[in-house]
Design an enzyme around this catalytic site. Structure first.
Site, mmCIF file in Angstrom:
data_model
loop_
_atom_site.group_PDB
_atom_site.id
_atom_site.type_symbol
_atom_site.label_atom_id
_atom_site.label_comp_id
_atom_site.label_asym_id
_atom_site.label_seq_id
_atom_site.Cartn_x
_atom_site.Cartn_y
_atom_site.Cartn_z
ATOM 1 N N LYS A 104 0.865 -1.181 0.000
ATOM 2 C CA LYS A 104 0.000 0.000 0.000
ATOM 3 C C LYS A 104 0.903 1.234 0.000
ATOM 4 O O LYS A 104 1.657 1.466 0.948
ATOM 5 C CB LYS A 104 -0.884 -0.035 1.247
ATOM 6 C CG LYS A 104 -1.342 1.315 1.790
ATOM 7 C CD LYS A 104 -2.405 1.981 0.952
ATOM 8 C CE LYS A 104 -2.901 3.257 1.631
ATOM 9 N NZ LYS A 104 -2.014 4.419 1.370
ATOM 10 N N SER B 60 2.701 6.815 11.555
ATOM 11 C CA SER B 60 2.462 7.527 12.808
ATOM 12 C C SER B 60 2.040 6.584 13.938
ATOM 13 O O SER B 60 1.565 5.469 13.699
ATOM 14 C CB SER B 60 1.376 8.579 12.588
ATOM 15 O OG SER B 60 0.173 7.933 12.240
ATOM 16 N N GLU C 248 7.318 0.732 12.568
ATOM 17 C CA GLU C 248 8.356 1.769 12.684
ATOM 18 C C GLU C 248 7.610 3.088 12.807
ATOM 19 O O GLU C 248 6.920 3.501 11.878
ATOM 20 C CB GLU C 248 9.258 1.789 11.447
ATOM 21 C CG GLU C 248 10.170 0.581 11.316
ATOM 22 C CD GLU C 248 11.207 0.483 12.418
ATOM 23 O OE1 GLU C 248 11.424 1.467 13.148
ATOM 24 O OE2 GLU C 248 11.784 -0.609 12.547
ATOM 25 N N CYS D 21 11.601 10.568 10.237
ATOM 26 C CA CYS D 21 11.418 9.996 11.569
ATOM 27 C C CYS D 21 12.672 10.169 12.402
ATOM 28 O O CYS D 21 12.603 10.230 13.623
ATOM 29 C CB CYS D 21 11.056 8.526 11.445
ATOM 30 S SG CYS D 21 12.205 7.627 10.400
ATOM 31 N N GLU E 217 6.420 14.692 18.648
ATOM 32 C CA GLU E 217 7.058 14.829 17.339
ATOM 33 C C GLU E 217 6.305 15.865 16.502
ATOM 34 O O GLU E 217 5.121 15.701 16.219
ATOM 35 C CB GLU E 217 7.021 13.478 16.621
ATOM 36 C CG GLU E 217 7.694 13.500 15.265
ATOM 37 C CD GLU E 217 7.544 12.169 14.526
ATOM 38 O OE1 GLU E 217 6.405 11.705 14.339
ATOM 39 O OE2 GLU E 217 8.577 11.606 14.142
HETATM 40 P P1 NAP Z 1 0.502 7.757 8.714
HETATM 41 O O1 NAP Z 1 -0.550 8.767 8.557
HETATM 42 O O2 NAP Z 1 0.447 6.879 9.900
HETATM 43 O O3 NAP Z 1 0.498 6.911 7.372
HETATM 44 C C1 NAP Z 1 1.325 5.797 7.157
HETATM 45 C C2 NAP Z 1 0.614 4.822 6.234
HETATM 46 O O4 NAP Z 1 -0.530 4.272 6.890
HETATM 47 C C3 NAP Z 1 0.080 5.469 4.954
HETATM 48 O O5 NAP Z 1 0.200 4.565 3.879
HETATM 49 C C4 NAP Z 1 -1.366 5.700 5.321
HETATM 50 O O6 NAP Z 1 -2.198 5.829 4.191
HETATM 51 C C5 NAP Z 1 -1.675 4.437 6.077
HETATM 52 N N1 NAP Z 1 -2.886 4.503 6.897
HETATM 53 C C6 NAP Z 1 -3.551 5.596 7.340
HETATM 54 N N2 NAP Z 1 -4.628 5.229 8.065
HETATM 55 C C7 NAP Z 1 -4.656 3.876 8.078
HETATM 56 C C8 NAP Z 1 -5.512 2.893 8.674
HETATM 57 N N3 NAP Z 1 -6.553 3.239 9.408
HETATM 58 N N4 NAP Z 1 -5.222 1.598 8.478
HETATM 59 C C9 NAP Z 1 -4.161 1.224 7.750
HETATM 60 N N5 NAP Z 1 -3.310 2.097 7.162
HETATM 61 C C10 NAP Z 1 -3.550 3.416 7.332
HETATM 62 O O7 NAP Z 1 1.940 8.436 8.729
HETATM 63 P P2 NAP Z 1 2.451 9.587 7.769
HETATM 64 O O8 NAP Z 1 1.796 10.833 8.210
HETATM 65 O O9 NAP Z 1 2.325 9.203 6.358
HETATM 66 O O10 NAP Z 1 4.016 9.559 8.082
HETATM 67 C C11 NAP Z 1 4.607 10.322 9.099
HETATM 68 C C12 NAP Z 1 4.914 9.472 10.321
HETATM 69 O O11 NAP Z 1 5.684 8.339 9.966
HETATM 70 C C13 NAP Z 1 5.748 10.215 11.328
HETATM 71 O O12 NAP Z 1 5.272 9.993 12.616
HETATM 72 C C14 NAP Z 1 7.129 9.591 11.167
HETATM 73 O O13 NAP Z 1 7.937 9.701 12.293
HETATM 74 C C15 NAP Z 1 6.803 8.197 10.827
HETATM 75 N N6 NAP Z 1 7.926 7.556 10.143
HETATM 76 C C16 NAP Z 1 8.638 6.596 10.805
HETATM 77 C C17 NAP Z 1 9.722 5.990 10.211
HETATM 78 C C18 NAP Z 1 10.509 4.938 10.943
HETATM 79 O O14 NAP Z 1 11.189 4.177 10.301
HETATM 80 N N7 NAP Z 1 10.434 4.867 12.266
HETATM 81 C C19 NAP Z 1 10.074 6.336 8.912
HETATM 82 C C20 NAP Z 1 9.332 7.304 8.261
HETATM 83 C C21 NAP Z 1 8.251 7.895 8.893
HETATM 84 P P3 NAP Z 1 -2.416 7.300 3.551
HETATM 85 O O15 NAP Z 1 -1.121 7.725 3.005
HETATM 86 O O16 NAP Z 1 -3.419 7.022 2.493
HETATM 87 O O17 NAP Z 1 -2.910 8.172 4.646
#
Ligand code: NAP
Ligand code: MG
Length: 480
Positions: free
Chosen positions: A173, A227, A248, A282, A379
């Protein structure tokens, strides 16, 4: 640009016929692409295709699987500049970083191809005669990979490469904000001759297609980067049906600058760590803790570096800091800055929107932010960092560790004892000595501790833990 779903080896529209427009964060009035908005039915089809492909793929010798990776890596190299430019257009990541990421994605594929020749088990001394006693790692089955927009080439690849090389089949996805970058990956694998259904790629909204994958009983494992709230929610749901989950999540990464540090290098590392990718990593540097003796000197040099930074159009290869990914990110970060001021923080530079159209925020530096307040603990996914003054190493480590997260941490010092204390006591999964908090090699484990992760780490040799099941075989020889 347009893009369709890749399911069972075919390119197709969403079963609902719905599409969505992706806009350029630098020029929000410009639509850069129209993509299929996958439905829950498409997710179910993708899982079914992956299940169908599983027996043949998992029984293929691993080096034959890896041979496809090498072709896909070459295909990715050949279009690396397009991948980088598309990544910049859809996410606002500065081109210089996008180029590095596109190249890195191909490198990850090559590393993973090499894993096909590594041992997948151990032989033990038996307790009885004529027995061979050993372990074997076998694929888990169909795995779902849910990925964010901030590393839209590297993160999908570092999940799908080990998943596939160990014989699993995949439903990927892509993030809503970065469909084109991820579809390049699917095209490279299609060109390389990957059998239909081994890799299926979906674009569309997480709450719809992501949630459908999480609930699908055909999915045996889910690797998620994103997130905290989304990750925790899907972990709880998937674990309840015995589905394996790896998360992650975010970070609140500290950089410690000791009194004996090489200050110019520390300043560069602080700048890159806090502001490259507009702080949307992140592993970005959220807190810069500087020892008393050099605080004023560091502060002066750091603010000079911020003033000299190149902020603007991400497609200009000289740009260091570009826009945020979308309007809601812009609003969230501006609100966090406001809250930082309300809670007593002093704004040293930045703090405002820096362009009429683009989602650009000026690199922002705070000081006098109390340790228990929002900016020090939560964050903020943008170009915002804070300076803190400390006196002893004990105090620096204690305050560096005083957050729920534990993804990365860095220190600048020349003192070996200090380094030893840091590498023993810093509460983070990735530690940097005399380099910035961000950055990850392709061949070593990557992952956070504490609130930053869940389950085994990713990448390097660690990836085998998540993408395989360990079985123990007691193999007794028949009597002559
Ligand atoms: P996010 O909103 O949690 O989205 C991550 C993924 O989950 C996207 O593909 C999103 O789809 C999907 N998603 C959203 N709602 C969902 C649900 N109910 N069920 C299943 N999947 C769902 O995070 P983001 O805003 O894209 O990314 C930023 C965050 O990622 C930050 O907190 C950052 O620290 C973290 N991050 C962590 C790492 C690490 O390795 N630790 C690396 C990079 C980023 P959509 O895109 O369609 O919303
Ligand atoms: Mg999100």
């Amino acid at each position: 640009m347009t893009g369709r779903l890749y399911v069972g080896g075919e390119w197709r529209e969403s079963s609902s016929s719905r599409t969505y427009e992706k806009r350029d964060p630098w020029r929000p009035s410009e639509v850069v692409g129209v993509y299929a908005a996958a439905s829950a039915a498409d997710a179910a089809d993708a899982v079914a295709a992956a299940r169908l492909a599983l027996p043949a793929w998992s029984s293929l010798p691993a080096d034959r699987r890896a041979a496809i990776f090498r072709i896909a890596a070459a295909a990715l190299d050949a279009r690396a500049e397009d991948v980088a430019r598309d990544m910049t257009a859809e996410t606002g990541k500065p081109l210089r970083e996008a180029r590095g990421e596109a190249a890195r994605a191909a490198t990850i594929l090559r590393f993973a191809a090499g894993e096909a020749w590594r041992p997948v088990g151990e032989v033990y001394e038996p307790s009885v005669p004529d027995q061979t006693l050993y372990t074997r790692r076998r694929p888990v089955g169909v795995v779902a990979l849910i990925t964010p927009w901030n590393f839209p080439a590297a993160i999908p690849v570092w999940k799908l490469a080990p998943a596939l090389v160990y014989g699993n089949t995949v439903v990927l996805k892509l993030a809503y904000e970065a469909p084109r970058t991820g579809l390049h990956l699917a095209e490279c694998f299609a060109e390389a001759g990957l059998p239909p259904g081994v890799l299926n790629v979906l674009t569309g909204s997480g709450s719809e297609v992501g949630a459908a994958l999480v609930g699908d009983p055909g999915v045996r494992a889910i690797s998620f980067t994103g997130s905290v709230p989304v990750g925790h929610g899907l972990r709880d749901e998937a674990n309840a049906r015995n589905c394996r989950v790896q998360l992650e999540l975010g970070g609140h990464n500290p950089l410690l600058v000791m009194g004996d540090a090489e200050l110019d290098r520390a300043v560069e590392a602080a700048y890159a760590g806090a502001f490259w990718s507009a702080g949307q990593k992140c592993t970005a540097t959220r807190r810069i803790l500087v020892q008393d003796a050099v605080y004023d000197e560091f502060r002066g040099r750091f603010l000079a570096r911020v003033a000299a930074g190149r902020v603007g159009d991400p497609a200009d290869p000289g740009t260091e800091v570009g826009p945020l990914v979308n309007e809601s990110a812009l609003r969230d970060v501006l609100a966090a800055i406001e809250r930082g001021r309300d809670e007593g923080g002093t704004l040293l530079t930045g703090g405002h929107r820096a362009h009429d159209d683009a989602y650009l925020i000026a690199p922002t530096v705070f000081e006098d932010v109390a340790d228990h307040t929002f900016l020090s603990c939560e964050e903020v996914f943008g170009p915002v960092t804070s300076l803190y003054r400390f006196s002893t190493l004990d105090e620096g480590l204690r305050r560096a560790n005083a957050v729920e997260f534990g993804l990365s941490a860095a220190i600048f010092t020349r003192d070996l004892r200090t380094v030893q204390r840091f590498t023993t006591e810093a509460e983070a999964g990735i530690l940097h000595v005399n380099s910035q908090t961000a950055g990850a090699d392709v061949h070593v484990p990557f992952g956070g501790i504490k609130g930053s992760g869940w389950g085994p780490h990713e990448q390097g040799r660690a990836a085998i833990e998540f993408y395989t099941e360990l079985v123990t075989v007691y193999q007794d020889a028949p009597a002559e």
